[in-house]
Write an enzyme that holds these catalytic residues in place. Structure first.
Site, short mmCIF file in Angstrom:
data_model
loop_
_atom_site.label_atom_id
_atom_site.label_comp_id
_atom_site.label_asym_id
_atom_site.label_seq_id
_atom_site.Cartn_x
_atom_site.Cartn_y
_atom_site.Cartn_z
N GLU A 131 -16.00 -8.56 -4.51
CA GLU A 131 -16.10 -9.00 -5.91
C GLU A 131 -16.89 -8.05 -6.81
O GLU A 131 -16.53 -7.85 -7.97
CB GLU A 131 -16.72 -10.41 -5.98
CG GLU A 131 -15.75 -11.53 -5.61
CD GLU A 131 -15.70 -11.83 -4.12
OE1 GLU A 131 -16.18 -11.00 -3.32
OE2 GLU A 131 -15.17 -12.89 -3.76
N GLY A 142 -12.10 -14.58 -2.23
CA GLY A 142 -11.84 -16.01 -2.04
C GLY A 142 -11.16 -16.30 -0.71
O GLY A 142 -11.28 -17.41 -0.18
N1 COA Z 1 -5.00 -11.29 -6.91
C1 COA Z 1 -3.77 -11.14 -7.47
N2 COA Z 1 -2.81 -10.39 -6.92
C2 COA Z 1 -3.09 -9.77 -5.78
C3 COA Z 1 -4.33 -9.88 -5.15
C4 COA Z 1 -5.31 -10.68 -5.75
N3 COA Z 1 -6.51 -10.88 -5.21
N4 COA Z 1 -4.33 -9.13 -4.01
C5 COA Z 1 -3.10 -8.60 -3.94
N5 COA Z 1 -2.35 -8.97 -5.00
C6 COA Z 1 -0.98 -8.60 -5.32
C7 COA Z 1 -0.88 -7.20 -5.89
O1 COA Z 1 -1.18 -7.19 -7.28
C8 COA Z 1 0.56 -6.85 -5.59
O2 COA Z 1 1.37 -7.50 -6.51
P1 COA Z 1 2.61 -6.71 -7.20
O3 COA Z 1 3.49 -6.30 -6.06
O4 COA Z 1 3.24 -7.73 -8.11
O5 COA Z 1 2.01 -5.55 -7.91
C9 COA Z 1 0.78 -7.51 -4.23
O6 COA Z 1 -0.21 -8.53 -4.12
C10 COA Z 1 0.63 -6.57 -3.07
O7 COA Z 1 -0.64 -5.97 -3.14
P2 COA Z 1 -0.87 -4.37 -3.11
O8 COA Z 1 -2.17 -4.10 -3.78
O9 COA Z 1 0.33 -3.67 -3.64
O10 COA Z 1 -0.98 -4.14 -1.53
P3 COA Z 1 -1.74 -2.95 -0.80
O11 COA Z 1 -1.32 -3.01 0.62
O12 COA Z 1 -1.56 -1.66 -1.53
O13 COA Z 1 -3.31 -3.32 -0.91
C11 COA Z 1 -5.21 -4.80 -0.81
C12 COA Z 1 -3.81 -4.46 -0.25
C13 COA Z 1 -5.63 -6.13 -0.20
C14 COA Z 1 -6.20 -3.71 -0.42
C15 COA Z 1 -5.13 -4.91 -2.35
O14 COA Z 1 -4.06 -5.77 -2.69
C16 COA Z 1 -6.37 -5.44 -3.00
O15 COA Z 1 -7.36 -4.71 -3.13
N6 COA Z 1 -6.34 -6.70 -3.47
C17 COA Z 1 -7.43 -7.32 -4.17
C18 COA Z 1 -8.57 -7.66 -3.23
C19 COA Z 1 -9.74 -8.25 -3.99
O16 COA Z 1 -10.41 -7.61 -4.74
N7 COA Z 1 -9.95 -9.54 -3.75
C20 COA Z 1 -11.05 -10.25 -4.33
C21 COA Z 1 -10.62 -10.97 -5.53
S1 COA Z 1 -11.97 -11.87 -6.23
#
Ligand code: COA
Length: 275
Positions: free
Chosen positions: A150, A127
């Site tokens: 996604e 998103g």
């Molecule tokens: N929705 C909800 N929470 C999210 C999020 C999302 N799309 N992306 C990140 N967060 C949250 C994590 O759950 C974490 O929360 P917490 O500290 O309470 O556990 C916080 O943001 C930090 O993210 P984290 O994953 O610990 O950081 P990272 O540096 O290890 O990884 C990413 C970064 C972007 C690679 C990873 O957060 C990720 O894969 N996010 C989802 C991406 C995704 O699939 N987006 C499409 C959604 S449709």
């Protein structure tokens, strides 16, 4: 923390108060910052509604000419829709989520009468990339990473990503990005037309402002007609050439047109009244 401290000193908080976004302005420039850095600025429902309200207000504000959209912190623009909010959704709820989101925010931004520039300052995923793609164009910091992951969650992009990514980078590249759920660097995003410029993170907002300044020198009425005409190319059942003719015609009745052409003939800079 906010990005671009030097630039920020000039910004004044706008009168709107929100929980998840900041809206600031400097003269005719507005900056909207998604401000949930602990969640990498993930788009929960409240944030989507706040963004919608902010963009609707800025659209109506005749003093605002360009809007910059960015994310808070140095890690993410937006890391996607908030997964924790839709993980338990039914088919009906999923449909409503996508339809409502597209309607109140993503299509709203695409069809704004004033330019919205996405300044992608880190992860723009799912998103988040869809939000950036609904803006009129994008710039990115050199540490940004973009993708539509996604399918790795068992779902597909629902905020217009399959359509806008194909429009921006072509069908083959869009298919690859979406089907692999992979991420690309800012440089690769520039090479495939997803972003227009790449800068050092600390220069990103200054670059956005520089581009906004260039835009603001021009007629805002003509800009609005140009946005409508370019967008018409991507609307099913709409003849973009006809829309262009209509928007072109309209310009001839505006004060901006009189001022622009008169200023040229008088060898001076135009001072557009904006109507
Ligand atoms: N929705 C909800 N929470 C999210 C999020 C999302 N799309 N992306 C990140 N967060 C949250 C994590 O759950 C974490 O929360 P917490 O500290 O309470 O556990 C916080 O943001 C930090 O993210 P984290 O994953 O610990 O950081 P990272 O540096 O290890 O990884 C990413 C970064 C972007 C690679 C990873 O957060 C990720 O894969 N996010 C989802 C991406 C995704 O699939 N987006 C499409 C959604 S449709």
């Amino acid at each position: 923390m906010h990005n671009g401290c030097l630039y920020r000193k000039c910004l004044k908080t706008y009168m709107m108060k929100f929980n998840n976004i900041l809206v600031e302005r400097k003269n005719a420039l507005a900056q909207v910052t998604i401000n949930r850095p602990k969640k990498l600025n993930a788009l929960n429902s409240e944030t989507i509604h706040e963004l919608s309200e902010a963009f609707q207000t800025l659209e109506k504000d005749g003093d605002i000419k360009v809007i910059i959209l960015t994310g808070s912190g140095d890690k993410a623009f937006v890391a996607g829709a908030d997964i924790s909010e839709f993980a338990h959704f039914s088919v009906e709820e999923g449909a409503k989520l996508a339809r409502k989101g597209q309607e109140i925010l993503f299509n709203l931004i695409q069809n704004l009468s004033k330019p919205a520039i996405a300044a992608i300052n880190g992860f723009a995923l799912g998103g988040g990339l869809e939000l950036a793609m609904s803006c009129h164009f994008r710039i990115a910091s050199d540490n940004a990473k973009m993708g539509l992951p996604e399918v790795s969650l068992g779902v597909i992009p629902g905020y217009g990503g399959t359509q806008r990514l194909s429009q921006l980078v072509g069908k083959g590249k869009a298919m690859e990005l979406i089907l692999t759920a992979g991420m690309i660097s800012a440089e690769d995003a520039k090479n495939c037309g997803l972003v227009n410029h790449v800068s050092a993170p600390e220069d990103l907002l200054a670059l956005a402002q520089k581009l906004a300044d260039k835009i603001m020198r021009n007629s805002s009425v003509a800009i609005s007609g140009a946005i409508k005409s370019v967008n018409a190319n991507f609307e099913v059942g709409v003849n973009g050439f006809d829309v262009e003719i209509e928007e072109f015609d309209n310009c001839f009745g505006t004060q901006d047109f009189k001022e622009g052409t008169t200023a040229f003939l008088e060898k001076r800079k135009p001072n557009f009244p904006g109507n």
